[in-house]
Write a protein that holds these residues in place. Structure first.
Motif, PDB file in Angstrom:
ATOM      1  N   THR A 123      -0.014  -6.871  -3.747  1.00  0.00           N
ATOM      2  CA  THR A 123       0.186  -5.874  -4.437  1.00  0.00           C
ATOM      3  C   THR A 123       0.609  -4.680  -3.605  1.00  0.00           C
ATOM      4  OG1 THR A 123      -2.078  -5.289  -3.881  1.00  0.00           O
ATOM      5  CG2 THR A 123      -1.409  -6.736  -5.981  1.00  0.00           C
ATOM      6  N   GLY A 124       1.382  -3.764  -4.285  1.00  0.00           N
ATOM      7  CA  GLY A 124       2.262  -2.809  -3.685  1.00  0.00           C
ATOM      8  C   GLY A 124       1.180  -1.929  -2.744  1.00  0.00           C
ATOM      9  N   GLU A 125       0.499  -0.913  -3.311  1.00  0.00           N
ATOM     10  CA  GLU A 125      -0.365   0.046  -2.462  1.00  0.00           C
ATOM     11  C   GLU A 125      -1.499  -0.808  -1.630  1.00  0.00           C
ATOM     12  OE1 GLU A 125      -1.479   3.455  -0.762  1.00  0.00           O
ATOM     13  OE2 GLU A 125       0.437   3.096  -1.716  1.00  0.00           O
ATOM     14  N   PRO A 126      -2.279  -1.510  -2.241  1.00  0.00           N
ATOM     15  CA  PRO A 126      -3.350  -1.892  -1.658  1.00  0.00           C
ATOM     16  C   PRO A 126      -2.748  -3.179  -0.261  1.00  0.00           C
ATOM     17  CG  PRO A 126      -3.734  -2.467  -3.764  1.00  0.00           C
ATOM     18  CD  PRO A 126      -2.468  -1.711  -3.893  1.00  0.00           C
ATOM     19  N   ALA A 127      -1.694  -3.659  -0.368  1.00  0.00           N
ATOM     20  CA  ALA A 127      -1.253  -4.502   0.655  1.00  0.00           C
ATOM     21  C   ALA A 127      -0.440  -3.537   1.700  1.00  0.00           C
ATOM     22  CB  ALA A 127      -0.069  -5.130   0.143  1.00  0.00           C
ATOM     23  N   ARG A 128      -0.117  -2.467   1.345  1.00  0.00           N
ATOM     24  CA  ARG A 128       0.401  -1.452   2.441  1.00  0.00           C
ATOM     25  C   ARG A 128      -0.780  -0.869   3.096  1.00  0.00           C
ATOM     26  NH1 ARG A 128       4.228  -0.416  -1.643  1.00  0.00           N
ATOM     27  NH2 ARG A 128       3.065   1.205  -2.825  1.00  0.00           N
ATOM     28  N   LEU A 241     -10.495   0.653  -0.051  1.00  0.00           N
ATOM     29  CA  LEU A 241      -9.521   0.130  -0.652  1.00  0.00           C
ATOM     30  C   LEU A 241      -8.559   0.594  -1.972  1.00  0.00           C
ATOM     31  CD1 LEU A 241      -7.438  -2.680  -0.467  1.00  0.00           C
ATOM     32  CD2 LEU A 241      -9.254  -3.720  -2.223  1.00  0.00           C
ATOM     33  N   PRO A 242      -7.437   0.938  -1.976  1.00  0.00           N
ATOM     34  CA  PRO A 242      -6.933   1.574  -3.255  1.00  0.00           C
ATOM     35  C   PRO A 242      -7.028   0.535  -4.592  1.00  0.00           C
ATOM     36  CG  PRO A 242      -5.114   1.180  -1.518  1.00  0.00           C
ATOM     37  CD  PRO A 242      -6.504   1.080  -0.998  1.00  0.00           C
ATOM     38  N   LYS A 243      -7.090   1.099  -5.429  1.00  0.00           N
ATOM     39  CA  LYS A 243      -7.211   0.376  -6.957  1.00  0.00           C
ATOM     40  C   LYS A 243      -5.651  -0.260  -7.132  1.00  0.00           C
ATOM     41  CE  LYS A 243     -11.408   0.675  -8.222  1.00  0.00           C
ATOM     42  NZ  LYS A 243     -12.202  -0.275  -8.121  1.00  0.00           N
ATOM     43  N   ASN A 244      -5.597  -1.333  -7.548  1.00  0.00           N
ATOM     44  CA  ASN A 244      -4.434  -2.058  -7.765  1.00  0.00           C
ATOM     45  C   ASN A 244      -4.049  -1.707  -9.188  1.00  0.00           C
ATOM     46  OD1 ASN A 244      -2.341  -3.774  -7.767  1.00  0.00           O
ATOM     47  ND2 ASN A 244      -3.117  -5.487  -8.837  1.00  0.00           N
ATOM     48  N   GLU A 245      -2.876  -1.383  -9.588  1.00  0.00           N
ATOM     49  CA  GLU A 245      -2.427  -0.729 -10.707  1.00  0.00           C
ATOM     50  C   GLU A 245      -1.191  -1.729 -11.150  1.00  0.00           C
ATOM     51  OE1 GLU A 245      -3.726   1.357 -12.535  1.00  0.00           O
ATOM     52  OE2 GLU A 245      -4.714   2.451 -10.637  1.00  0.00           O
ATOM     53  N   GLU A 246      -1.099  -2.953 -10.486  1.00  0.00           N
ATOM     54  CA  GLU A 246       0.084  -3.998 -10.927  1.00  0.00           C
ATOM     55  C   GLU A 246      -0.555  -5.124 -11.610  1.00  0.00           C
ATOM     56  OE1 GLU A 246       3.194  -2.728  -7.457  1.00  0.00           O
ATOM     57  OE2 GLU A 246       2.146  -4.550  -7.329  1.00  0.00           O
ATOM     58  N   THR A 247       0.530  -5.795 -12.248  1.00  0.00           N
ATOM     59  CA  THR A 247       0.133  -6.960 -12.676  1.00  0.00           C
ATOM     60  C   THR A 247       0.132  -8.309 -11.774  1.00  0.00           C
ATOM     61  OG1 THR A 247       2.300  -7.753 -13.304  1.00  0.00           O
ATOM     62  CG2 THR A 247       1.125  -6.315 -14.848  1.00  0.00           C
ATOM     63  N   ALA A 248      -0.528  -9.317 -12.183  1.00  0.00           N
ATOM     64  CA  ALA A 248      -0.409 -10.491 -11.523  1.00  0.00           C
ATOM     65  C   ALA A 248       0.964 -11.091 -11.236  1.00  0.00           C
ATOM     66  CB  ALA A 248      -1.397 -11.601 -11.855  1.00  0.00           C
TER      67      ALA A 248
END
Length: 290
Positions: A123-128, A241-248
């Motif tokens: 996922t974008g922000e959490p992975a970064r 950890l930031p929240k994930n806003e993306e879909t699977a």
């Protein structure tokens, strides 16, 4: 890359089917499942054609994606790797260390690329954020909560036999470990595994960095308490950890990108089958303590 899908359950319909259909560098050639009518439905919705035989689909593919229970996934993944097919797999890699190691051995011998889809790592922000904290270092301790509510009435996995049997340790435990390990280092010892209400498990881990961590894992949390998160404390203070806003589907698209990149370059991805094996080893140690 020509990719075939093994599996026809809810996760294939929710994530794998649309991600494979929509990826611009993938030709989704077809689906095999243990229920032929379900394979036909997946193909009708997302493309490709239904296959009556898994080995025929493997033979027609350059890579295999698997959306099946882990005990079924592992032997099929080993077969696909021995046939020289790259692997896009789901977590956990297996529920038995020997089965997980067999996948690693087959992939190593054939030299194929592999990615295990630990959702948060793609996922974008959490992975970064995970990469940033791993680079920063100096962490003293960490904690992860991964709490599902399988009986909430709206879960597509409510009737999943393997989740009912293995519980939160094996279903959401891999997610928590996929965040804790890159930041705190490998687990040297599972110091404790304590059962809680329902299928809840509380872990205490000692890491190679000298840090410790805890994790609370469950599929039977009350619906208002469900959710996930992680917090780390160290020389940089306290971070979450930031929240994930993306879909699977978006995250799985990045996992496909990672597989393609690994196949092109020959460089192993951080979430390859070797990492998948390590997670299975840690979960097995915890299960033995329980």
């Amino acid at each position: 890359m020509r990719i075939g899908l093994l599996g026809t359950g809810p996760w294939a319909e929710i994530a794998y089917g649309p991600a494979l259909r929509d990826h611009p560098e993938v030709e989704f050639i077809g689906t095999w499942g243990r229920r032929p009518e379900a394979a036909a439905a997946i193909s009708e919705t997302f493309g490709g054609r239904p296959y009556a035989d898994a080995d025929t689909l493997i033979a027609d593919s350059e890579a295999i994606a698997i959306a099946l229970p882990p005990a079924v996934q592992a032997p099929l993944a080993a077969r696909a790797a021995r046939a020289g097919r790259h692997l896009l797999l789901d977590k956990p890699l297996a529920v038995d260390v020997a089965d997980a190691r067999a996948v690693v051995d087959a992939a190593t011998e054939s030299g194929v690329a592999s990615v295990v889809f630990f959702t948060t790592r793609f996922t974008g922000e959490p992975a970064r954020w995970i990469d940033e904290q791993a680079e920063r270092g100096g962490w003293f301790t960490g904690h992860a909560d991964w709490l599902g509510a399988l009986d909430s009435g709206d879960s597509p996995f409510a009737n999943s036999p393997w989740r009912r049997q293995k519980g939160g340790l094996w279903d959401v435990g891999p997610h928590a470990l996929s965040v804790l390990l890159p930041i705190l280092g490998d687990v040297e010892k599972v110091a404790a595994a304590v059962p809680g209400a329902g299928d809840t498990v509380n872990l205490v881990l000692r890491h190679a960095s000298g840090a410790s961590s805890t994790a609370t894992l469950s599929l039977t949390a009350p619906r208002p308490a469900a959710g996930n998160g992680a917090e780390f404390r160290g020389e940089s203070g306290v971070v979450s950890l930031p929240k994930n806003e993306e879909t699977a589907v978006t995250a799985l698209g990045r996992a496909i990108d990672a597989l393609l990149e690994s196949a092109r370059t020959g460089r192993a991805h951080a979430c390859d089958v070797r990492f998948g094996l390590r997670v299975v080893e840690i979960l097995t140690e915890a299960e033995q303590l329980l």
